[in-house]
Scaffold this motif. Structure first.
Motif, PDB file in Angstrom:
ATOM      1  N   TYR A 276      37.839  31.370  35.389  1.00 53.75           N
ATOM      2  CA  TYR A 276      38.540  30.776  36.520  1.00 53.75           C
ATOM      3  C   TYR A 276      37.592  29.811  37.221  1.00 53.75           C
ATOM      4  O   TYR A 276      36.376  30.038  37.251  1.00 53.75           O
ATOM      5  CB  TYR A 276      39.001  31.874  37.492  1.00 53.75           C
ATOM      6  N   PRO A 277      38.081  28.704  37.781  1.00 54.14           N
ATOM      7  CA  PRO A 277      37.185  27.732  38.440  1.00 54.14           C
ATOM      8  C   PRO A 277      36.291  28.384  39.491  1.00 54.14           C
ATOM      9  O   PRO A 277      36.711  29.305  40.212  1.00 54.14           O
ATOM     10  CB  PRO A 277      38.167  26.741  39.074  1.00 54.14           C
ATOM     11  N   ALA A 278      35.055  27.893  39.612  1.00 58.08           N
ATOM     12  CA  ALA A 278      34.070  28.487  40.520  1.00 58.08           C
ATOM     13  C   ALA A 278      34.475  28.372  41.978  1.00 58.08           C
ATOM     14  O   ALA A 278      33.988  29.131  42.825  1.00 58.08           O
ATOM     15  CB  ALA A 278      32.709  27.823  40.302  1.00 58.08           C
ATOM     16  N   SER A 279      35.371  27.443  42.299  1.00 59.38           N
ATOM     17  CA  SER A 279      35.794  27.255  43.685  1.00 59.38           C
ATOM     18  C   SER A 279      36.834  28.278  44.129  1.00 59.38           C
ATOM     19  O   SER A 279      37.256  28.278  45.281  1.00 59.38           O
ATOM     20  CB  SER A 279      36.365  25.850  43.879  1.00 59.38           C
ATOM     21  N   GLY A 280      37.251  29.132  43.219  1.00 60.76           N
ATOM     22  CA  GLY A 280      38.268  30.114  43.554  1.00 60.76           C
ATOM     23  C   GLY A 280      38.033  31.433  42.859  1.00 60.76           C
ATOM     24  O   GLY A 280      37.072  31.605  42.087  1.00 60.76           O
ATOM     25  N   GLU A 281      38.912  32.365  43.117  1.00 64.86           N
ATOM     26  CA  GLU A 281      38.817  33.698  42.539  1.00 64.86           C
ATOM     27  C   GLU A 281      40.219  34.169  42.185  1.00 64.86           C
ATOM     28  O   GLU A 281      41.160  33.960  42.949  1.00 64.86           O
ATOM     29  CB  GLU A 281      38.170  34.652  43.543  1.00 64.86           C
ATOM     30  N   ALA A 282      40.356  34.795  41.027  1.00 64.41           N
ATOM     31  CA  ALA A 282      41.650  35.323  40.584  1.00 64.41           C
ATOM     32  C   ALA A 282      41.468  36.717  40.029  1.00 64.41           C
ATOM     33  O   ALA A 282      40.496  36.990  39.306  1.00 64.41           O
ATOM     34  CB  ALA A 282      42.275  34.411  39.537  1.00 64.41           C
ATOM     35  N   GLN A 283      42.387  37.599  40.349  1.00 64.71           N
ATOM     36  CA  GLN A 283      42.363  38.963  39.859  1.00 64.71           C
ATOM     37  C   GLN A 283      43.772  39.389  39.457  1.00 64.71           C
ATOM     38  O   GLN A 283      44.758  38.866  39.981  1.00 64.71           O
ATOM     39  CB  GLN A 283      41.839  39.926  40.947  1.00 64.71           C
ATOM     40  N   LEU A 294      54.944  45.927  36.126  1.00 66.82           N
ATOM     41  CA  LEU A 294      54.883  44.879  37.130  1.00 66.82           C
ATOM     42  C   LEU A 294      53.451  44.357  37.140  1.00 66.82           C
ATOM     43  O   LEU A 294      52.526  45.048  37.583  1.00 66.82           O
ATOM     44  CB  LEU A 294      55.268  45.412  38.512  1.00 66.82           C
ATOM     45  N   VAL A 295      53.257  43.162  36.607  1.00 64.82           N
ATOM     46  CA  VAL A 295      51.932  42.551  36.521  1.00 64.82           C
ATOM     47  C   VAL A 295      51.776  41.612  37.715  1.00 64.82           C
ATOM     48  O   VAL A 295      52.622  40.738  37.943  1.00 64.82           O
ATOM     49  CB  VAL A 295      51.756  41.783  35.202  1.00 64.82           C
ATOM     50  N   VAL A 296      50.691  41.807  38.450  1.00 65.85           N
ATOM     51  CA  VAL A 296      50.466  41.047  39.683  1.00 65.85           C
ATOM     52  C   VAL A 296      49.178  40.244  39.545  1.00 65.85           C
ATOM     53  O   VAL A 296      48.140  40.783  39.152  1.00 65.85           O
ATOM     54  CB  VAL A 296      50.376  41.968  40.907  1.00 65.85           C
ATOM     55  N   ARG A 297      49.256  39.003  39.894  1.00 68.21           N
ATOM     56  CA  ARG A 297      48.087  38.113  39.891  1.00 68.21           C
ATOM     57  C   ARG A 297      47.861  37.643  41.329  1.00 68.21           C
ATOM     58  O   ARG A 297      48.810  37.226  42.003  1.00 68.21           O
ATOM     59  CB  ARG A 297      48.347  36.906  38.978  1.00 68.21           C
ATOM     60  N   ARG A 298      46.615  37.704  41.801  1.00 63.96           N
ATOM     61  CA  ARG A 298      46.323  37.208  43.139  1.00 63.96           C
ATOM     62  C   ARG A 298      45.160  36.218  43.079  1.00 63.96           C
ATOM     63  O   ARG A 298      44.230  36.396  42.288  1.00 63.96           O
ATOM     64  CB  ARG A 298      46.004  38.360  44.095  1.00 63.96           C
ATOM     65  N   THR A 299      45.236  35.185  43.894  1.00 67.56           N
ATOM     66  CA  THR A 299      44.236  34.117  43.876  1.00 67.56           C
ATOM     67  C   THR A 299      43.867  33.732  45.309  1.00 67.56           C
ATOM     68  O   THR A 299      44.655  33.894  46.249  1.00 67.56           O
ATOM     69  CB  THR A 299      44.766  32.871  43.152  1.00 67.56           C
ATOM     70  N   ARG A 300      42.655  33.194  45.448  1.00 67.89           N
ATOM     71  CA  ARG A 300      42.206  32.655  46.734  1.00 67.89           C
ATOM     72  C   ARG A 300      41.024  31.732  46.493  1.00 67.89           C
ATOM     73  O   ARG A 300      40.392  31.766  45.423  1.00 67.89           O
ATOM     74  CB  ARG A 300      41.785  33.775  47.695  1.00 67.89           C
ATOM     75  N   LEU A 301      40.737  30.894  47.475  1.00 69.18           N
ATOM     76  CA  LEU A 301      39.583  30.015  47.419  1.00 69.18           C
ATOM     77  C   LEU A 301      38.363  30.723  47.990  1.00 69.18           C
ATOM     78  O   LEU A 301      38.472  31.580  48.870  1.00 69.18           O
ATOM     79  CB  LEU A 301      39.844  28.737  48.217  1.00 69.18           C
ATOM     80  N   GLU A 311      43.215  33.744  52.348  1.00 68.32           N
ATOM     81  CA  GLU A 311      43.897  35.003  52.047  1.00 68.32           C
ATOM     82  C   GLU A 311      44.383  35.029  50.595  1.00 68.32           C
ATOM     83  O   GLU A 311      44.602  33.999  49.963  1.00 68.32           O
ATOM     84  CB  GLU A 311      45.081  35.191  52.993  1.00 68.32           C
ATOM     85  N   TRP A 312      44.555  36.235  50.088  1.00 67.26           N
ATOM     86  CA  TRP A 312      45.088  36.391  48.732  1.00 67.26           C
ATOM     87  C   TRP A 312      46.547  35.925  48.678  1.00 67.26           C
ATOM     88  O   TRP A 312      47.322  36.208  49.587  1.00 67.26           O
ATOM     89  CB  TRP A 312      45.033  37.851  48.295  1.00 67.26           C
ATOM     90  N   ARG A 313      46.876  35.214  47.619  1.00 68.19           N
ATOM     91  CA  ARG A 313      48.269  34.842  47.347  1.00 68.19           C
ATOM     92  C   ARG A 313      48.690  35.528  46.053  1.00 68.19           C
ATOM     93  O   ARG A 313      47.964  35.474  45.055  1.00 68.19           O
ATOM     94  CB  ARG A 313      48.425  33.327  47.231  1.00 68.19           C
TER      95      ARG A 313
END
Length: 440
Positions: A276-283, A294-301, A311-313
């Motif tokens: 994932y790009p270094a400017s953000g985080e994804a889990q 139910l698969v959930v993906r959350r991302t934030r800068l 905040e996590w989206r």
């Protein structure tokens, strides 16, 4: 590449000295249509239309439906997006390489206006049978999984006298077709025009039932995977897919129930997404929605830009697949490929809906899908290892080639430009199609 100057005649001293005359009868503007015409002949499309489409006795435009559909098909493949554009097929000797007489635009307009909803369903059968024949000829998915993307789009209309046109979620006047496409090739497996105000899910259950039956009739016996965004979130549809042994991956909206399930996921269960790009985080993490995953993906800068998106989206999908969670997430986010199919359709016939009558535009939509597929099958069969081309690239490389048709001692010859950059591809495709048996 350096060419001998003797091969190239000297040019005019001045461009102003060039005289222009539209009087050459043997010239062909889109000589590459020989490829699609030959494939259409092998697939028996004209005869199939004649067998399937019956507009009734004494109905204006009802005669020779096969010839009229073929005229529309070839015009669309050449890039026509209106009925008047079909006249390009009558320029010079273009009609002689199509295998049928080209019908006038006024005749084609009368033909389309004769359609009702039931007649459009007859055209659906043509798309159905032609798909099976093309897959039998070598364009099919084989024994591997068949991944299908389901989506809808807004086809813009212009003018206030378009029957059935309306303002949907994009606030643009037009229609709202539903479409299913094969993910790896961009073939349109099923399409249906709908009124502009139609909800995304309108008719989706019946549409999917017809879609699955169609690909089975076409000869696919392996696994089917259906992907769709949250606009098609429908538990009844999911249960139907489950019963039929179809794997699915469908986005879900964040309702109170979904948000509560997300809140219950323990923090240690969240897995970081690699690369994932270094400017953000994804889990990603997963839980259960009934019997489904139910698969959930959350991302934030993070870092210097974190204040823009601190905040996590969350983005959620429901699936009955058993693949690892990372693969389920990546596969679900791949359906952007159907957007490329929609782009190609809008780059061709579906740039406009030409008639004021809804049924005529519905017939136009099905024929546009068939034209799109015919062009795709041409390269799938002729150049099976080449990357899938866009409609624009295919027209530029293989179809919009100027040519001259000559006849000597009862031998017809299509003379194409010397040093055409894609001449090898053209001859390879033509040779491959000519080896096919007639599948009618």
């Amino acid at each position: 590449m350096v060419h001998d100057s003797a091969d190239v005649p000297p040019g005019p001293a001045s461009l102003d000295s060039v005289q222009v005359r539209f009087d050459e009868q043997r010239l062909i503007s889109d000589a590459g249509l020989l490829l699609t015409a030959t494939l259409a002949d092998r697939l028996g499309i004209e005869e199939l239309v004649n067998e399937s489409v019956w507009l009734g006795y004494r109905v204006a435009g009802a005669a020779l439906p096969g010839r009229k559909v073929m005229s529309l098909l070839h015009g669309m493949v050449a890039g026509a997006d209106s009925i008047d554009d079909m006249d390009v097929l009558r320029a010079g000797s273009t009609g002689l390489i199509l295998g049928h007489r080209v019908m006038a635009p006024s005749t084609l307009g009368t033909f389309l206006r004769a359609f009702s909803f039931g007649h459009v369903r007859q055209l659906d059968r043509v798309l159905d049978v032609t798909l099976a024949r093309a897959w039998e000829a070598g364009a099919g998915p084989g024994e591997g999984p068949l991944v299908i993307d389901l989506d809808s789009f807004i086809g813009e209309g212009y003018g206030y006298e378009k029957q059935g046109a309306g303002y949907g979620y994009t606030h643009k006047l037009g229609y709202h077709p539903i479409i299913a496409a094969r993910a790896d090739t961009g073939e349109v497996l099923h399409i249906r025009n709908r009124k502009g105000k139609a909800n995304t899910q309108r008719g989706a259950e019946r549409f999917v039932d017809e879609l699955l039956a169609r690909v089975r009739r076409a000869g696919h016996t392996g696994l089917i995977v259906l992907r769709a965004d949250s606009g098609f979130e429908n538990h009844k549809l999911m249960r139907t897919l489950d019963r039929q042994g179809v794997e699915f991956s469908i986005g879900v909206k964040q309702t109170k129930t979904i948000k509560a399930l997300i809140d219950e996921i323990p923090e240690p269960d969240w897995i970081g997404v690699p690369d994932y790009p270094a400017s953000g985080e994804a889990q990603i993490a997963e839980t259960k929605l009934g019997t489904w995953r139910l698969v959930v993906r959350r991302t934030r800068l993070i870092g210097a830009q974190a204040e823009l998106w601190p905040e996590w989206r969350y983005h959620c999908l429901v699936t009955n697949r058993t693949v690892p969670i990372l693969i389920a997430d990546v596969d679900h986010r791949d359906p952007a490929s159907i957007e490329l199919t929609i782009r190609d359709l809008k780059d061709q016939a579906l740039a406009h809906f030409p008639s004021g009558r809804f049924a005529a535009n519905s017939a136009w939509t099905v024929i546009a899908a068939l034209a799109h597929n015919l062009a795709r099958w041409t390269t799938l069969i002729g150049l099976p290892t080449a990357p899938v081309q866009t409609a624009h690239a295919r027209r530029r490389h293989l179809l919009t080639i100027p040519g001259r048709l000559t006849r000597t001692s009862r031998q017809w010859t299509l003379r194409l430009p010397a040093r055409w950059p894609w001449r090898t591809d053209f001859t390879t495709v033509l040779d491959a199609i000519r080896t096919l048996p007639t599948l009618a």
